[in-house]
Design a protein around this motif. Structure first.
Motif, PDB file in Angstrom:
ATOM      1  N   ARG A  30      31.378  40.806  38.975  1.00 47.48           N
ATOM      2  CA  ARG A  30      31.989  42.136  39.091  1.00 47.48           C
ATOM      3  C   ARG A  30      33.315  42.311  38.345  1.00 47.48           C
ATOM      4  O   ARG A  30      33.849  43.416  38.315  1.00 47.48           O
ATOM      5  N   ASP A  31      33.863  41.259  37.775  1.00 46.00           N
ATOM      6  CA  ASP A  31      35.110  41.440  37.030  1.00 46.00           C
ATOM      7  C   ASP A  31      35.131  40.552  35.783  1.00 46.00           C
ATOM      8  O   ASP A  31      36.118  39.864  35.516  1.00 46.00           O
ATOM      9  N   LYS A  35      35.629  39.694  32.072  1.00 46.82           N
ATOM     10  CA  LYS A  35      36.440  40.144  30.939  1.00 46.82           C
ATOM     11  C   LYS A  35      36.974  38.896  30.247  1.00 46.82           C
ATOM     12  O   LYS A  35      36.974  37.790  30.808  1.00 46.82           O
ATOM     13  N   ASN A  51      39.413  36.540  31.856  1.00 50.55           N
ATOM     14  CA  ASN A  51      38.896  35.677  32.924  1.00 50.55           C
ATOM     15  C   ASN A  51      38.016  34.549  32.373  1.00 50.55           C
ATOM     16  O   ASN A  51      37.349  33.867  33.153  1.00 50.55           O
ATOM     17  N   THR A 103      36.532  38.854  43.550  1.00 58.68           N
ATOM     18  CA  THR A 103      35.797  40.095  43.872  1.00 58.68           C
ATOM     19  C   THR A 103      34.289  39.921  43.748  1.00 58.68           C
ATOM     20  O   THR A 103      33.541  40.897  43.792  1.00 58.68           O
ATOM     21  N   GLY A 138      37.481  46.158  39.568  1.00 57.60           N
ATOM     22  CA  GLY A 138      37.097  45.779  38.221  1.00 57.60           C
ATOM     23  C   GLY A 138      38.155  46.186  37.233  1.00 57.60           C
ATOM     24  O   GLY A 138      39.272  46.551  37.608  1.00 57.60           O
ATOM     25  N   THR A 139      37.826  46.133  35.955  1.00 57.64           N
ATOM     26  CA  THR A 139      38.800  46.413  34.903  1.00 57.64           C
ATOM     27  C   THR A 139      38.280  47.502  33.976  1.00 57.64           C
ATOM     28  O   THR A 139      37.130  47.456  33.525  1.00 57.64           O
ATOM     29  N   MET A 167      33.617  47.969  32.898  1.00 62.35           N
ATOM     30  CA  MET A 167      32.768  48.356  34.028  1.00 62.35           C
ATOM     31  C   MET A 167      31.587  49.196  33.560  1.00 62.35           C
ATOM     32  O   MET A 167      31.727  50.072  32.706  1.00 62.35           O
ATOM     33  N   SER A 177      29.204  44.145  31.232  1.00 58.42           N
ATOM     34  CA  SER A 177      30.507  43.539  30.941  1.00 58.42           C
ATOM     35  C   SER A 177      30.367  42.458  29.868  1.00 58.42           C
ATOM     36  O   SER A 177      31.229  42.334  28.978  1.00 58.42           O
ATOM     37  N   ARG A 183      41.938  46.964  42.456  1.00 55.07           N
ATOM     38  CA  ARG A 183      42.015  45.617  43.019  1.00 55.07           C
ATOM     39  C   ARG A 183      43.435  45.090  42.943  1.00 55.07           C
ATOM     40  O   ARG A 183      44.286  45.645  42.320  1.00 55.07           O
TER      41      ARG A 183
END
Length: 566
Positions: A371-372, A374, A377, A393, A411-412, A416, A434, A566
């Motif tokens: 879910r996040d 990018k 990360n 998350t 999210g970012t 998303m 993503s 978030r």
């Protein structure tokens, strides 16, 4: 002047009051109150102008007093005859309380209906001073002023003790509250060992994982392997403080939604990454526990490895393996460091991220939606291999679940999927979207959210789609890799797969097993033609500075600050 203390009737001296002259000093009062205890004051030298006579020679002055006392309208009485027989009564029918001075007038008795009820002092004075029944106006005013002063004194004597008692009670309550707070704080702080033990038990219960408590001197047994790969060591807070130089800025690696990340060195020389929960973090304890539970159950070369955690009061810390090259975005978006990522390294990074996602979606013991995803990360180890991190998350899916809906969208912006950003619906296809954005950024060295060409393209997705339709996809390539990318077919395949992943309709996007197959299948696997990505088709600013959106729009141009961040 004689006047009742509670508003009884009054009379005034004629030198200061004459109704016929409309004198403002005159006051006419109705005898609205009377009782059997009313007093009648004997006065001499004045008379009431209106009398009612009862010339009954059998009646005496005592009879007159009894009759007047029983009639609340009777204001005064006196003997009707000079020999003391008969009665005359004044009801104030014409002039009310007006009295005129006559030197040889007979004694009359005037009602004072509140004297005995309201002022025992004044009553006593009247009774004891029979020779002083005739008083001047100044004496009467002085008497009333004395009564008022007495009333004020009584009020002060009542109010002051009550206020003092209230203040004392308030101070006692405040002292009690502070004492309880102090005792509670001390008990809550407790010793470092006791606090860590309690918090550890809570974490074991909530996360359902095994923890091996590590003492301050036991940090040399932290490496997870084989038999211990499901045990999660608990670090002491003092060892974390020492390893990070007491969280010095010199050791700070970065800042995320969870909180700051520091580099640390344990007593045996092992380097660690320390993620410290910020008190202002939007993620909080739930994400901390979520990440601890997930990562402790995941084992893959492309997923970050957790070494342990630390819980002490409000302090919540996760300890990871240290990856010296930090995050992927610090390379591909940096004008000097991007040259370190040639084509082979970028292709290996893309394939590694795909393998990690495939493990999360299909092969791990828990089906997980990140879910996040990018590029910030994605961490890089010493060999530039990609490591997926930040599972705060992430969501766990059951075997029969294909998607879920949430009111809490995290999210970012720019990564998303449209269905997640607009409706809260997320699935494996959300991560696939993503991933497609990340691939386009790795290939071009450009950010999706920061990409803008005036009067042409709003974002990287629109730009890539335009080049792909025109057969100019090589123009998307980051210039620093043009010399190392000898096979245009590999680059073309990566662009095509990325565009497949960012298609607007989630059902059209491939799953990760298909993505891995298309990336590594070579000529044996032919990817399908992609459909239009999820981006704003037309959005131009006209001369009047008005935003015109004649076409279909998606959420990639929207700020996620309008939902719960978030």
């Amino acid at each position: 002047m004689f006047q009742g203390l509670d508003g009884g009737w009054s009379y005034w001296w004629p030198t200061i009051c004459d109704v016929r002259e409309n004198n403002k000093a005159c006051i006419s009062q109705k005898p609205d109150k009377c009782s059997s205890r009313d007093e009648f004051l004997e006065t001499k030298g004045q008379y009431m102008e209106k009398w009612e006579y009862h010339r009954n020679h059998s009646m005496g002055l005592n009879d007159c007093a009894e009759m007047c006392k029983n009639n609340c309208s009777c204001k005064a009485y006196a003997s009707a005859e000079s020999d003391g027989t008969g009665c005359k009564f004044s009801y104030g029918q014409v002039l009310g309380e007006i009295i005129k001075h006559v030197a040889d007038a007979e004694p009359i008795f005037i009602r004072n209906s509140t004297l005995s009820e309201k002022s025992s002092t004044s009553t006593t004075t009247t009774r004891d001073n029979d020779t002083d029944t005739t008083r001047s106006p100044s004496e009467v005013i002085e008497t009333n002023n004395g009564c008022n002063a007495h009333k004020k004194q009584m009020l002060v004597s009542i109010i002051v003790p009550l206020v003092s008692m209230a203040v004392f009670a308030l101070l006692c309550s405040l002292c009690c509250f502070l004492w309880k707070k102090s005792c509670f704080g001390v008990s809550k702080r407790g010793s470092r060992h006791e606090d860590a033990s309690v918090r550890t038990e809570v974490l074991i219960h909530e996360l359902g994982i095994s923890m091996a408590a590590i003492k301050h001197t036991g940090t040399d047994k932290l490496k997870l392997n084989g038999k211990l790969d499901h045990e999660l060591p608990l670090f002491s807070f003092s060892s974390i403080e020492t390893s990070t130089g007491y969280f010095s800025n010199a050791n700070k690696l970065g800042q995320g939604g969870f909180g700051p990340v520091y580099k640390g060195t344990l007593s045996d020389g092992q380097e660690i990454a320390v993620k410290r929960l910020s008190k202002r973090s939007g993620q909080g304890v739930q994400e901390f526990e979520n990440e601890m539970m997930l990562i402790s159950n995941l084992q893959h070369k492309n997923l970050v490895r957790v070494l342990g955690c630390c819980i002490k009061g409000e302090e919540k810390i996760i300890v990871y393996e240290y990856l010296p090259n930090k995050s992927l975005d610090s390379f591909i978006f940096d004008t000097t460091k991007r040259v370190l990522l040639d084509w082979e390294k970028r292709l290996r990074i893309i394939e590694g991220i795909a393998q990690g996602l495939l493990y999360l979606h299909k092969y791990s013991r828990l089906r997980i939606i990140h879910r996040d995803l990018k590029n910030s990360n994605i961490l890089l180890d010493s060999n530039m291999n990609p490591i997926i991190s930040d599972f705060g998350t992430a969501k766990i899916f059951g075997d029969n679940e294909s998607g879920a809906n949430t009111n809490r969208i995290v999210g970012t912006y720019g990564y998303m999927s449209p269905e997640y950003a607009m409706t809260g619906l997320f699935s494996e296809k959300s991560d696939v979207f993503s991933f497609g954005v990340m691939v386009l950024e790795i290939l071009s060295g450009k950010k999706n959210t920061g990409f803008h060409q005036p009067n042409e393209f709003l974002n990287l997705l629109e730009f890539a789609w335009s080049l792909w339709k025109e057969g100019k996809f090589l123009e998307l390539m980051d210039p620093v890799v043009s010399e190392t990318c000898k096979q245009a077919g590999e680059f073309s395949r990566c662009v095509q797969v990325a565009l497949l992943c960012v298609q607007e309709n989630a059902a059209d996007r491939p799953i990760m097993s298909e993505v891995v197959s298309m990336l590594g299948g070579g000529d044996m696997v032919t990817p399908p033609a992609p459909k239009q990505p999820a981006f704003l088709k037309v959005a131009k600013i006209d001369d009047n500075n008005l935003l015109k959106i004649p076409g279909t729009c998606s959420v990639n141009h929207l700020s996620i600050s309008i939902v719960q961040a978030r």
